[in-house]
Design an enzyme around this catalytic site. Structure first.
Site: not given
Length: 425
Positions: A262, A277, A349, A352, A391
């Site tokens: 990403r 991130r 998070e 999802s 994560r």
RNA sequence: GGAGAGGUGGCCGAGCGGUUGAAGGCGCACGCCUGGAAAGCGUGUGUAGGCUUACCCCUACCGAGGGUUCGAAUCCCUCCCUCUCCGCCA
């Protein structure tokens, strides 16, 4: 992609449902005129084609009988000019309509709550308890670097910011987590493992909704027409693109672990420290292809499948239901799994889980059909992280840290770590 | 990268300028036959769009896009994909 017919027949109702996301969605109306032009043109074109067909058949007959057909042939030639003109206009309208359609997000499910952003997300439930520390818990980056599990500095040298090198026990732990997750999902939760390409074409990105609207968030190859996947959702959901599935075979469930790439454009300054991130991270993705009427129930199953990992690792988490304004572009309804991070005193998070209803299926033309016959119907697609490995690595270090700087390896993971119980220097 | 072969309905497989949406077979659905079943027989069996929105009807689709022609699954061009052989390579 929304159903064009529904938009055409009841544009205001569709628009009102879209407005729950925030914004006015004027583009919906911009699509109606070219759509009307397209339909009128189509009717005329089809009328002419019908006439042409009949005349051509007559020409054939006349010629067989050895008669002169020059006059009819001339007439058809004239009709052909009109048809060509009309068809060009139709195609033009069609393309404009399609482009607009691709840029319109999914309708929020009726059960989704109102709200503009994440502050309006609804707490659904939580599980487990926050760990208690007799000392001030450190953040994962500090723990990881002290134990020599991760190296941000050298990653920056090799690649740049937002990259990391997992090292030694750290690399082993990451691999253990991935294998653990894949095993749980395939052996206990009924998913079939897929190991897909990490480079995909434009059609695939369009199918799941990354394109055309979010190109700036993707990495692309320079000399070839490929994009790096931002999630395994893309290759795995597109696995069945342009297929009609047997109704009996549903739900079809796949689990895939892939790296995710990403660009994180627009998130400068956000989570610049640590693993949270990154431009590249590994994630186990769960994808379910469901019968249209079953996706609501499927979503609940999906959430629990993802949560199973956190439960086995005894990590405290909560389930949040996203409000309409916080939903992703293609989503109809989403639950986030948020894991507890003691160093920051926040839930973060880690998964999802989304029901896309028929939105992606329409873009990808994935349908199902009952064996006894009947019309094919668009299926519903769902996916969720099960879970994001990076994560999870973070959550593990932070929640299982000890005062002396070592980290306990949870019971469930030890078989994947050759029995190792503690991470220490 | 070089050389060759090929892409037709759920599948196999014909067709190679004129009612071909497409023979034949398999599969599937329904019906007949049977005590029941198999076999056998009969009928039906693609998708999308338009119009009606009930049926009918119309249009498009034989990998994709162009072209030739009154007319193309059938001829021509371009592209994509699959397979085989050679080369290179983890």
């Amino acid at each position: 992609m929304l159903d064009l017919k529904t938009i055409r027949e009841n544009p205001e109702a569709v628009r009102n449902r879209l407005r729950r996301r925030g914004g006015d969605f004027d583009e919906l109306n911009e699509l109606l005129q070219p759509e009307e032009d397209r339909r009128l043109g189509l009717q005329e074109s089809e009328r002419l084609k019908n006439k042409k067909k009949q005349l051509s058949a007559q020409v054939g007959k006349l010629k067989q009988q050895g008669q002169d057909a020059a006059e009819l042939m001339e007439e058809v030639r004239a009709i052909n000019v009109s048809i060509k003109e009309l068809d060009e206009k139709i195609r033009d309208c069609e393309q404009r309509v399609h482009e607009k359609l691709l840029g319109i997000p999914n309708l929020p499910d009726d059960s989704v709550g109102d709200g503009a952003d994440e502050s309006a997300n609804r707490w659904v439930r939580d599980w487990g308890a926050k760990p208690e520390f007799s000392f001030t818990p450190k953040n994962h980056a500090e723990i990881g670097e002290r134990l020599d599990l991760i190296d941000f500095k050298r990653a920056a040298k090799i690649s740049g910011a937002r990259f990391v090198v997992y090292k030694g026990q750290g690399a082993g732990l990451l691999r253990a987590l991935i294998n653990f997750m894949i095993d749980v999902q395939t052996r206990e939760n009924g998913y079939q493992e897929l190991y897909p390409p990490f480079l995909v074409n434009k059609e695939s990105m369009q199918g799941t909704g990354q394109l055309p609207k979010f190109e700036e968030e993707l990495f692309a190859t320079r000399d070839d027409p490929f994009y790096l996947i931002p999630t395994a959702e893309v290759p795995v959901t597109n696995f069945h693109r342009d297929e009609v599935l047997d109704d009996e075979s549903l739900p079809i469930c796949y689990a895939a672990c892939t790296p995710c790439f990403r660009r994180e454009a627009g998130s400068y300054g956000k989570d610049t420290q640590g693993l949270i991130r990154q431009h590249q991270f590994d994630k186990v993705e769960l994808v379910r292809f469901s019968r249209p009427e079953e996706s609501a129930a499927e979503l609940e199953v999906l959430v629990e499948d993802a949560a199973a990992i956190l439960k086995k690792l005894n990590l405290h988490y909560r389930v949040m239901e996203l409000c309409a304004g916080d939903l992703g572009f293609a989503a109809a309804k989403t639950y986030d799994l948020e894991v507890w991070l003691p160093s920051q005193n926040v839930y973060r998070e880690i998964s999802s889980c989304t029901d896309f209803a028929d939105y992606q299926a329409r873009r990808m033309r994935i349908r199902c059909k009952k064996r006894g016959g009947g019309k094919p119907k668009f299926i519903h697609t769902l996916n969720g992280s099960g879970l994001a490995a990076g994560r999870l690595f973070v959550a593990l270090l932070e929640n299982y840290q000890q005062q002396d700087g070592t980290v306990i390896i949870p019971e469930a993971l030890r078989p994947y770590m050759h029995g190792q119980k503690v991470l220490k220097l």
